[in-house]
Design a protein around this motif. Structure first.
Motif, PDB file in Angstrom:
ATOM      1  N   SER A 142       0.851  -1.192   0.000  1.00  0.00           N
ATOM      2  CA  SER A 142       0.000   0.000   0.000  1.00  0.00           C
ATOM      3  C   SER A 142       0.883   1.236   0.000  1.00  0.00           C
ATOM      4  O   SER A 142       1.804   1.352   0.804  1.00  0.00           O
ATOM      5  N   PRO A 197      -6.846  -3.713   2.160  1.00  0.00           N
ATOM      6  CA  PRO A 197      -5.740  -4.277   2.949  1.00  0.00           C
ATOM      7  C   PRO A 197      -6.187  -5.422   3.857  1.00  0.00           C
ATOM      8  O   PRO A 197      -5.445  -6.398   4.053  1.00  0.00           O
ATOM      9  N   GLU A 257       3.072  -1.168   4.261  1.00  0.00           N
ATOM     10  CA  GLU A 257       2.519   0.174   4.103  1.00  0.00           C
ATOM     11  C   GLU A 257       3.652   1.166   3.892  1.00  0.00           C
ATOM     12  O   GLU A 257       4.605   1.205   4.667  1.00  0.00           O
TER      13      GLU A 257
END
Length: 235
Positions: free
Chosen positions: A177, A191, A203
């Motif tokens: 992400s 997610p 992330e």
């Protein structure tokens, strides 16, 4: 960055948000200096506004087209495209509507919120690419106003695209992400799909998000710089 590296994975999903394109000079939507701090979405980015004054809405979106056309894909976009070239099962799922991934060379892109470079006629149910700046005609041949093929505030997401995204995550072996706020639903649920299916998650963001604690790995910093680390060949 020895803990996790792209080179050890083959079916990568990059899930991208406005924070990635911010490095190209494109304002984010909700953060500091974001588009919707300067403009009221109810005047420019919902079906009600379009029904009331389509020319005013198109004037706004024509300006956005012109501005974004003057921006260029950044190193983060190019790194993602390069990963796709060497790992052809790579997929991009993006909340961005700017087309930067495609301009950088990515081919497999699911645009959850549509594209500023497409228009649609809701009367005829047609969608077409359109890169005119400004739009040469605001109307379809049938006489109906064309509207940008993007998901505005109060619009539902295309369930087919959501399903495509979920299937891509099911088949992935790494979920990354990048620059997403984690507050725009239902996209923010993706997610969790990866986590529930035991897919390693990363992330990348310049600040913590409401979903940060869910990720196995967190890289805090500019997207391009963190992607460079993640894609490093060194152990």
């Amino acid at each position: 960055m020895a803990e996790i590296q792209i080179k050890h994975y083959n079916k990568i999903v990059f899930f991208t948000g406005a924070g990635l394109s911010a490095e190209s000079g494109i304002p984010t939507y909700r953060g500091k200096g974001g588009v919707w701090q300067e403009y009221n979405y109810e005047d420019f980015a919902c079906q009600r506004a379009f029904d009331k004054d389509p020319q005013k809405v198109w004037e706004f979106h024509n300006k956005r087209r012109e501005f974004i056309n003057g921006c260029q894909p950044n190193e983060g976009h190019r790194i993602i495209a390069a990963v796709e070239q060497t790992k052809p099962q790579t997929m991009v799922i993006t909340q961005n509507i700017d087309g930067m991934h495609q301009r950088a060379g990515s081919k497999k892109v699911i645009e959850l919120h549509g594209s500023l470079w497409r228009v649609r006629c809701d009367r005829e149910g047609t969608i077409s690419e359109n890169t005119d700046i400004p739009l040469k005609s605001m109307k379809c041949d049938c006489g109906e106003y064309l509207r940008p093929d993007i998901v505005w505030f109060e619009d539902p997401l295309d369930q087919q695209k959501i399903q495509q995204a979920v299937e891509a995550i099911f088949q992935s072996d790494l979920f990354v992400s990048i620059g997403t706020s984690g507050v725009v639903f239902p996209a923010a649920q993706l997610p969790a799909v990866a986590i529930q299916n035991s897919v390693p998650t990363v992330e990348i963001n310049i600040e913590s998000t409401p979903l940060s604690q869910l990720y196995q790995y967190r890289l805090q910093g500019p997207a391009s710089e963190m992607l460079k680390q993640l894609c490093s060949d060194s152990d």
